[in-house]
Design a protein around this motif. Sequence first.
Motif, PDB file in Angstrom:
ATOM      1  N   UNK A 191       0.829  -1.204   0.000  1.00 45.86           N
ATOM      2  CA  UNK A 191       0.000   0.000   0.000  1.00 45.86           C
ATOM      3  C   UNK A 191       0.866   1.258   0.000  1.00 45.86           C
ATOM      4  N   UNK A 192       1.958   1.233   0.743  1.00 43.84           N
ATOM      5  CA  UNK A 192       2.862   2.372   0.774  1.00 43.84           C
ATOM      6  C   UNK A 192       3.472   2.626  -0.597  1.00 43.84           C
ATOM      7  N   UNK A 193       3.800   1.574  -1.326  1.00 43.05           N
ATOM      8  CA  UNK A 193       4.333   1.744  -2.672  1.00 43.05           C
ATOM      9  C   UNK A 193       3.276   2.343  -3.601  1.00 43.05           C
ATOM     10  N   UNK A 194       2.033   1.930  -3.438  1.00 40.14           N
ATOM     11  CA  UNK A 194       0.966   2.518  -4.269  1.00 40.14           C
ATOM     12  C   UNK A 194       0.826   4.013  -3.975  1.00 40.14           C
ATOM     13  N   UNK A 195       1.008   4.396  -2.706  1.00 39.05           N
ATOM     14  CA  UNK A 195       0.982   5.818  -2.372  1.00 39.05           C
ATOM     15  C   UNK A 195       2.152   6.552  -3.027  1.00 39.05           C
ATOM     16  N   UNK A 196       3.306   5.912  -3.070  1.00 36.67           N
ATOM     17  CA  UNK A 196       4.471   6.516  -3.722  1.00 36.67           C
ATOM     18  C   UNK A 196       4.242   6.679  -5.218  1.00 36.67           C
ATOM     19  N   UNK A 197       3.547   5.727  -5.835  1.00 38.33           N
ATOM     20  CA  UNK A 197       3.236   5.836  -7.267  1.00 38.33           C
ATOM     21  C   UNK A 197       2.510   7.135  -7.582  1.00 38.33           C
ATOM     22  N   UNK A 198       1.660   7.580  -6.680  1.00 38.42           N
ATOM     23  CA  UNK A 198       0.838   8.756  -6.948  1.00 38.42           C
ATOM     24  C   UNK A 198       1.665  10.032  -7.003  1.00 38.42           C
ATOM     25  N   UNK A 199       2.860  10.029  -6.436  1.00 38.40           N
ATOM     26  CA  UNK A 199       3.685  11.231  -6.482  1.00 38.40           C
ATOM     27  C   UNK A 199       4.051  11.612  -7.907  1.00 38.40           C
ATOM     28  N   UNK A 200       4.161  10.624  -8.786  1.00 38.86           N
ATOM     29  CA  UNK A 200       4.455  10.929 -10.194  1.00 38.86           C
ATOM     30  C   UNK A 200       3.301  11.708 -10.810  1.00 38.86           C
ATOM     31  N   UNK A 201       2.088  11.274 -10.538  1.00 38.71           N
ATOM     32  CA  UNK A 201       0.906  11.971 -11.055  1.00 38.71           C
ATOM     33  C   UNK A 201       0.835  13.380 -10.475  1.00 38.71           C
ATOM     34  N   UNK A 202       1.119  13.512  -9.184  1.00 34.44           N
ATOM     35  CA  UNK A 202       1.056  14.820  -8.531  1.00 34.44           C
ATOM     36  C   UNK A 202       2.076  15.785  -9.126  1.00 34.44           C
ATOM     37  N   UNK A 203       3.301  15.320  -9.332  1.00 37.74           N
ATOM     38  CA  UNK A 203       4.338  16.188  -9.899  1.00 37.74           C
ATOM     39  C   UNK A 203       4.030  16.545 -11.351  1.00 37.74           C
ATOM     40  N   UNK A 204       3.535  15.597 -12.115  1.00 36.36           N
ATOM     41  CA  UNK A 204       3.226  15.874 -13.522  1.00 36.36           C
ATOM     42  C   UNK A 204       2.065  16.864 -13.641  1.00 36.36           C
ATOM     43  N   UNK A 205       1.161  16.859 -12.698  1.00 38.23           N
ATOM     44  CA  UNK A 205       0.001  17.754 -12.759  1.00 38.23           C
ATOM     45  C   UNK A 205       0.420  19.220 -12.761  1.00 38.23           C
ATOM     46  N   UNK A 206       1.593  19.506 -12.167  1.00 35.73           N
ATOM     47  CA  UNK A 206       2.052  20.900 -12.132  1.00 35.73           C
ATOM     48  C   UNK A 206       2.373  21.437 -13.518  1.00 35.73           C
ATOM     49  N   UNK A 207       2.592  20.585 -14.490  1.00 33.39           N
ATOM     50  CA  UNK A 207       2.907  21.022 -15.845  1.00 33.39           C
ATOM     51  C   UNK A 207       1.743  20.921 -16.808  1.00 33.39           C
ATOM     52  N   UNK A 208       0.576  20.536 -16.330  1.00 32.08           N
ATOM     53  CA  UNK A 208      -0.594  20.376 -17.188  1.00 32.08           C
ATOM     54  C   UNK A 208      -1.518  21.587 -17.067  1.00 32.08           C
ATOM     55  N   UNK A 209      -2.368  21.844 -18.074  1.00 36.44           N
ATOM     56  CA  UNK A 209      -3.313  22.962 -18.005  1.00 36.44           C
ATOM     57  C   UNK A 209      -4.269  22.812 -16.824  1.00 36.44           C
ATOM     58  N   UNK A 210      -4.712  23.935 -16.325  1.00 34.63           N
ATOM     59  CA  UNK A 210      -5.715  23.943 -15.262  1.00 34.63           C
ATOM     60  C   UNK A 210      -6.903  24.773 -15.727  1.00 34.63           C
ATOM     61  N   UNK A 211      -8.067  24.314 -15.424  1.00 36.35           N
ATOM     62  CA  UNK A 211      -9.303  25.002 -15.778  1.00 36.35           C
ATOM     63  C   UNK A 211     -10.129  25.145 -14.510  1.00 36.35           C
ATOM     64  N   UNK A 212     -10.625  26.332 -14.273  1.00 34.41           N
ATOM     65  CA  UNK A 212     -11.473  26.570 -13.111  1.00 34.41           C
ATOM     66  C   UNK A 212     -12.639  27.456 -13.504  1.00 34.41           C
ATOM     67  N   UNK A 213     -13.713  27.323 -12.811  1.00 36.65           N
ATOM     68  CA  UNK A 213     -14.907  28.123 -13.050  1.00 36.65           C
ATOM     69  C   UNK A 213     -15.350  28.734 -11.732  1.00 36.65           C
ATOM     70  N   UNK A 214     -15.975  29.892 -11.825  1.00 33.41           N
ATOM     71  CA  UNK A 214     -16.465  30.574 -10.631  1.00 33.41           C
ATOM     72  C   UNK A 214     -17.823  31.188 -10.926  1.00 33.41           C
TER      73      UNK A 214
END
Length: 483
Positions: free
Chosen positions: A45-68
């Motif tokens: 389970x700890x390794x699966x949590x570590x896997x998510x760090x790649x997704x989290x770091x990559x998200x910083x370089x992807x477009x973001x869309x927000x609505x208000x």
Amino acid sequence: MQRRSAIVALLASACLIAGPAQADTLKDALASAYAENPTLEAARAQLRATDENVVIERASGLPTVSASGTYTEFLKQSSASFISPDRSLNAGVDLAVPLYQGGAVRNGVLAAETRVEAGRADLRGTESAVFSQVVAAYMDVIRNEAIVGLSANNVEVLEVNFQATSDRFEIGDLTRTDVAQSEARLSVARGNLQSAQANLITARERYIELVGKAPGELAPPPPLPGLPTDVDTAVQIALENNPDLIAALERAQASRYDINVAGAGRLPTIEAFSNGGYQNYLGSLGNPSSSEASTTAQAGLRLRLPIFQGGRVSARERQAQATSQAALEQVVATERGIIAQVRGAYTSWRAASAIVLSSQSAVDAASLSLEGVRAENTVGNRTILDILNAQQELLNAQVELVTARRNAYVAGFTLLAAMGRAEARDLGLAEYGPLYDPVANYDRVRGNIWDWSQDEDPAIQSVRTVDIPAQDAEIPETTGREQ
């Protein structure tokens, strides 16, 4: 008594060689631990949590869309306002596309991916550690069952000896001192049996803790494959395959990427942006000639150039460098520990193997000695104390033999684990079902950019042992007599 003593000696020498039919095997125990041990499940389970760090770091370089959106009721209007609506509705959409962030995203992703590799090595290390504990627990049960059997047989022999001594005292053939010596040895033997039984119960409970089920009749373990012929070969294999060293090396590499991430804070960032807005006064203007709704849209590029940040960036970079230095030193420390562990395990394995041979010779010699002492006692050349001493020497040799066999096997497996060759794939556990694949979860999540993606709520996967009855010191009849 001579015949019983000879049988005990022969059976002790056969300890860990002869086993009951259809008994639980060491591979069965390892497979159960692999499937249901909570330490292993937690590491996965700890390794699966570590896997998510790649997704989290990559998200910083992807477009973001927000609505208000806002809804406003104007309770009091300014007297200088040209329009006096009673209410309004506003909505907006913002899009931001990072174009350049000084390499922070790229290095962050590389660091996360490298730590995933370190996490996989950690999982391998946990697997080896759990298996080493299971092997030790398995061999402890076998050894302690053997010692209980030997101790019980010893008590029986001493009981017969005490009765015979008492009978001979009654007819005046022996003295009260002989009876007292026999009684004393019998009392000590009964105490030793109680201690052996307590050790057996402790070993069985430890087995349950690791394997998740109570031990039945345990079969003798199979020969250990791939043991090295010399210590230098063992060290070389360990330096190439030990999972703890691999994990340390990967973390050291990841720390280098962290330095670049920290340094990127002083570089400019560029992003493209676009936003649109919608406003509606919901018919509250009170002027039919005025438009109640309006829309806006804009797009452009945004440049951010850091000029002064109070030394924060430099501090973070120096901090990352110091952390990297610590990681590099940890590699050396881990390497030293592995070398010491391998050399120590190799020495222990060779020494225990030699002790097995010498202990077997000691058992054979002690058995013959006891027979000779008993025979000489019948013609008056030996005392009762001589018989008791010979009986104790035989028991000590038998216990030393079963202990040496246990130690040799555990040391050999520990050596294999240090060499990186004591994991599920090495032990043939695939025949019990598919092995856990750490790459499967990584491949599943690494490309997932959907914010509403969720897994099922976590649930306990390992088996609880609260319902397993407390263990006792009873041993199978075959085990008690064969060992």
